[in-house]
Design an enzyme around this catalytic site. Structure first.
Site, PDB file in Angstrom:
ATOM      1  N   HIS A   1      17.646  24.796 -10.743  1.00 40.97           N
ATOM      2  CA  HIS A   1      18.351  24.927  -9.461  1.00 40.97           C
ATOM      3  C   HIS A   1      17.848  26.099  -8.625  1.00 40.97           C
ATOM      4  O   HIS A   1      18.523  26.538  -7.702  1.00 40.97           O
ATOM      5  CB  HIS A   1      19.870  25.043  -9.668  1.00 40.97           C
ATOM      6  CG  HIS A   1      20.450  23.894 -10.450  1.00 40.97           C
ATOM      7  ND1 HIS A   1      20.643  22.651  -9.900  1.00 40.97           N
ATOM      8  CD2 HIS A   1      20.849  23.803 -11.734  1.00 40.97           C
ATOM      9  CE1 HIS A   1      21.143  21.839 -10.814  1.00 40.97           C
ATOM     10  NE2 HIS A   1      21.268  22.513 -11.945  1.00 40.97           N
TER      11      HIS A   1
ATOM     12  N   ARG B   1      23.705  33.358   5.220  1.00 43.63           N
ATOM     13  CA  ARG B   1      22.832  34.532   5.207  1.00 43.63           C
ATOM     14  C   ARG B   1      21.452  34.122   5.688  1.00 43.63           C
ATOM     15  O   ARG B   1      21.185  32.942   5.892  1.00 43.63           O
ATOM     16  CB  ARG B   1      22.715  35.052   3.771  1.00 43.63           C
ATOM     17  CG  ARG B   1      22.178  33.982   2.832  1.00 43.63           C
ATOM     18  CD  ARG B   1      21.702  34.487   1.496  1.00 43.63           C
ATOM     19  NE  ARG B   1      20.994  33.439   0.798  1.00 43.63           N
ATOM     20  CZ  ARG B   1      21.540  32.539  -0.010  1.00 43.63           C
ATOM     21  NH1 ARG B   1      22.840  32.556  -0.233  1.00 43.63           N
ATOM     22  NH2 ARG B   1      20.810  31.615  -0.598  1.00 43.63           N
TER      23      ARG B   1
ATOM     24  N   LYS C   1      33.453  27.041  -1.926  1.00 42.85           N
ATOM     25  CA  LYS C   1      32.679  25.808  -1.765  1.00 42.85           C
ATOM     26  C   LYS C   1      33.578  24.577  -1.617  1.00 42.85           C
ATOM     27  O   LYS C   1      33.272  23.667  -0.851  1.00 42.85           O
ATOM     28  CB  LYS C   1      31.743  25.619  -2.963  1.00 42.85           C
ATOM     29  CG  LYS C   1      30.807  26.794  -3.218  1.00 42.85           C
ATOM     30  CD  LYS C   1      29.835  27.014  -2.090  1.00 42.85           C
ATOM     31  CE  LYS C   1      29.046  28.307  -2.276  1.00 42.85           C
ATOM     32  NZ  LYS C   1      28.290  28.688  -1.089  1.00 42.85           N
TER      33      LYS C   1
ATOM     34  N   GLU D   1      31.694  17.175  -8.641  1.00 39.35           N
ATOM     35  CA  GLU D   1      30.888  16.519  -7.621  1.00 39.35           C
ATOM     36  C   GLU D   1      30.031  15.454  -8.287  1.00 39.35           C
ATOM     37  O   GLU D   1      29.515  15.665  -9.383  1.00 39.35           O
ATOM     38  CB  GLU D   1      29.997  17.565  -6.933  1.00 39.35           C
ATOM     39  CG  GLU D   1      29.399  17.124  -5.629  1.00 39.35           C
ATOM     40  CD  GLU D   1      28.627  18.274  -4.969  1.00 39.35           C
ATOM     41  OE1 GLU D   1      29.207  18.960  -4.110  1.00 39.35           O
ATOM     42  OE2 GLU D   1      27.468  18.492  -5.353  1.00 39.35           O
TER      43      GLU D   1
END
Lengths: 496, 164
Positions: A235, A291, A118, A200
């Site tokens: 999430h 995906r 990531k 982040e």
């Protein structure tokens, strides 16, 4: 390379059924695989052929890459579709397929490797000129504090090696950082086998919007429009819709253009999703899901395309089957994920045997389901049972149809998220399209209405009466025995 | 039949007559409740002597432990005496049989205790009467609906409801 004749579906549940259906539509023979507990499941029944998987734990077989490749070769399949979850984003599985001369229906190993990291993806995307949230690269414990101060508090610690909402920790102040780093690293190690983390900036009330993209081996990239996925819990997405409500034409254009730019910058291939966070009208790239996604049907409904069929064509080296201008953006689609979880009990998994199902039907309703009555919901798998998708000419019609479908949907034997969805589809914030990722938090306080209590009392009384009728059957010698089954039936009817 | 029902600690008597209809829709738990001209999908789960009723987005917990179904007159035999079969409400293990042969039992009185999935449940006689026959013993596995005990109940005279 033409389409394969036989394709191995390396997954289970609703997504395996979805892939089997795409194969049938294209004249490809779908071959299912199944763990012992899934023998007789719909994905097995609908396939042309089905091969058992070994392994002590039921999930093990679906994760056994080398064995799946061997099975494909043995049954004459020339392609493997991994679905989502399990091996779907595993670079070594994609590489093993390629090495065995089997077409892997998804991005090549190199792209999976890139998207799986990531922090590296963030850096590549930022240098392509697409905004990313303020953040760091992967950090070690020594440099964490100075990196955190640069990013600014509050911030999120995220796992570099994986997504799906796992290993994410919110840190509000510098004092909390060391402990949270330890937790996040531990979780990242357990979930992804990779302890690397990055930081982040945290956005308090973001909206989550993503763009479906298709990319072929000739370098062609198109988008199929955006999806809104802000109804989430821990999430995890619960409801998705296309298009995204409350997004201006200008913002939409910028998102779609950015997604295509991200796909080009990463050398993306096959179908994928570029995820963004919206903070007001500002948008930031978060990650690429390399995906087929759970929520792909909402895009299929408004764009009028079959994404799995497009995946199969592209995996065979063909160009994207349609041009950007041919993609429709027609009407509105909403998807509710139906999971075996108890929404009235903290969304805990609900295990057991499903002993009855009535699926919703009628105009504009699509149900992608992977179970049937008699199936057992076990703790070994993801709790997703099915997805209800409603399409309407506009958002109001899609919502009305979804409400109707949720009222019709009856599943007996396990708790499901259906009651949560019925609630969500009545929320003013959802109805006016201005909701953000905090919407689902409101659910926890939901108390039954007086009307529901009144009806529940009536239902309980009627239920007890039926039960009494079933257990109190009279017999007292031949005189009391009913003369015929007609009389017996009438008597039971009277007791009902 | 009238039932004693508790919702949020509040006791109420609910008459389950022909104007409340429960039609099966899916499996053992899903029904269509037809009441007052409305049809509402409901799900009813049995949990430790309570009922969990899901209607729309709501789940209502309904206490029914002391509910006393009054046997319908239609269940009466014609020759003055009824033999009422008390059946196991679910498959399970017979824990104990509080009843003894010849003993008088009131309606709602426990005649057997059955355990399933580590939950014990009292099985009550739906009618007042005399214990005539005990067909199971403690420690025995029983099927759902299996007859546990027979109760001989005096049938009501014409025009009279059975006594609870």
């Amino acid at each position: 390379m033409p389409l394969p004749c036989r394709l191995l579906v390396a997954n289970r549940g609703e997504i395996a059924v979805r892939i089997v259906r795409a194969c049938r539509d294209l004249g490809i023979e779908p071959v299912a695989v199944y763990a012992p507990v899934d023998a007789g499941a719909p994905h097995v029944r609908l396939a042309a052929d089905a091969l058992p998987l070994p392994g002590d734990s039921p999930a093990e077989g679906y994760l056994n890459g080398p064995y799946l490749v061997e099975l494909a070769q043995r049954c004459g399949a020339t392609a493997i579709h991994p679905g989502y979850g399990f091996l779907s984003e595993n670079p070594s599985f994609a590489a093993a397929c390629e090495a065995a001369g089997i077409a892997y229906v998804g991005p090549p190993a190199s792209v999976l490797e890139m998207c799986g990291d990531k922090a590296a993806t963030r850096a590549a995307v930022a240098s392509a000129g697409v905004p990313v949230l303020p953040g760091s690269g992967t950090v070690d414990d020594a440099e964490a504090l100075s990196a955190a101060e640069q990013v600014g508090f509050p911030l999120l610690i995220k796992a570099a090696g994986g997504g799906g909402g796992k290993g994410i920790h919110l840190v509000r102040s510098p004092e909390d950082l060391p402990a949270a780093m330890r937790l996040a690293r531990g979780e990242a190690q357990t979930a992804f086998g990779d302890p690397r983390v990055y930081l982040e900036k945290w956005v308090e009330r973001p909206r989550h919007v993503e763009v479906q993209i298709l990319a072929d081996y000739a370098g062609g990239v198109i988008h199929l429009g955006e999806r809104a996925c802000s109804v989430q819990r821990r999430h995890q997405k619960l409801i998705e819709e296309a298009p995204a409500p409350g997004v201006s034409p200008y913002l939409r254009g910028a998102l779609l253009e950015s997604a295509v730019r991200v796909a080009r910058a990463l050398g993306y291939r096959n179908a994928g999703t570029v995820e963004f966070l919206l903070d007001g009208d500002a948008f930031f790239f978060i990650e690429v899901n390399a995906r087929l996604q759970v929520e792909h049907p909402v895009t299929e409904m408004v764009a009028g395309v079959d994404i799995v069929a497009a995946q199969l064509a592209m995996a065979g080296g063909e160009p994207i089957p349609f041009a950007q201008e041919e993609v429709r953006h027609d009407g509105w689609a909403i998807e509710c994920r139906i999971s075996a979880e108890d929404p009235h009990g903290g969304f805990l998994p609900s295990l057991g045997r499903i002993d009855g199902v009535v699926e919703p039907q009628g105009p504009g309703i699509r149900v992608d389901s992977g179970f049937r009555a008699g199936c057992t919901v076990s703790r070994h798998y993801d709790p997703l049972l099915s997805k209800v998708v409603a399409w309407g000419r506009d958002r109001a019609e899609a919502i009305a149809r979804m409400r109707r479908a949720l009222a019709e949907y009856a599943i007996s034997g396990v708790d499901t998220t259906i009651p949560f969805h019925r609630w969500a589809l009545e929320q003013p914030a959802f109805l006016d399209g201005a909701y953000d990722v905090r919407l689902a938090e409101e659910w926890d306080g939901a108390a039954p209405s007086q009307e529901a209590e009144r009806l529940a009392a009536a239902a309980a009384a009627a239920w007890l009466r039926r039960k009494a009728a079933a257990s109190v059957l009279v017999s007292d010698g031949p005189a009391a025995r009913p003369a015929s089954r007609w009389i017996a039936a009438a008597r039971e009817e009277g007791l009902r | 039949m009238t039932f004693e029902i508790r919702v949020r600690g509040q006791r109420q008597e609910v008459e389950a007559g022909d104007e409340i209809l429960l039609e099966p829709t899916a499996g053992t738990e899903c029904w269509r409740l037809v009441v007052g001209g409305r049809a509402v999908p409901v799900r009813v789960q049995e949990r430790e002597g309570r009922l969990l009723v899901t209607i729309g987005a709501d789940r209502v917990e309904v206490g029914v432990r002391r509910a006393l179904p009054v046997p319908s007159r239609r269940a009466s035999a014609r020759n003055g005496v009824d033999r009422v079969e008390v059946r196991a409400p679910m498959p399970g293990l017979v824990v104990s049989i509080p009843a003894t042969i010849g003993e008088l039992v009131r309606a709602g009185g426990a005649v057997a205790v059955v355990e399933a999935m580590k939950m014990q449940m009292e099985v009550a006689s739906p009618t007042a009467g005399c214990i005539e026959e005990i067909r199971v013993r403690p420690g025995q596995e029983v099927a759902g609906g299996q007859v546990l005990v027979l109760v001989r109940a005096p049938a009501p005279k014409a025009g009279e409801e059975a006594l609870p």
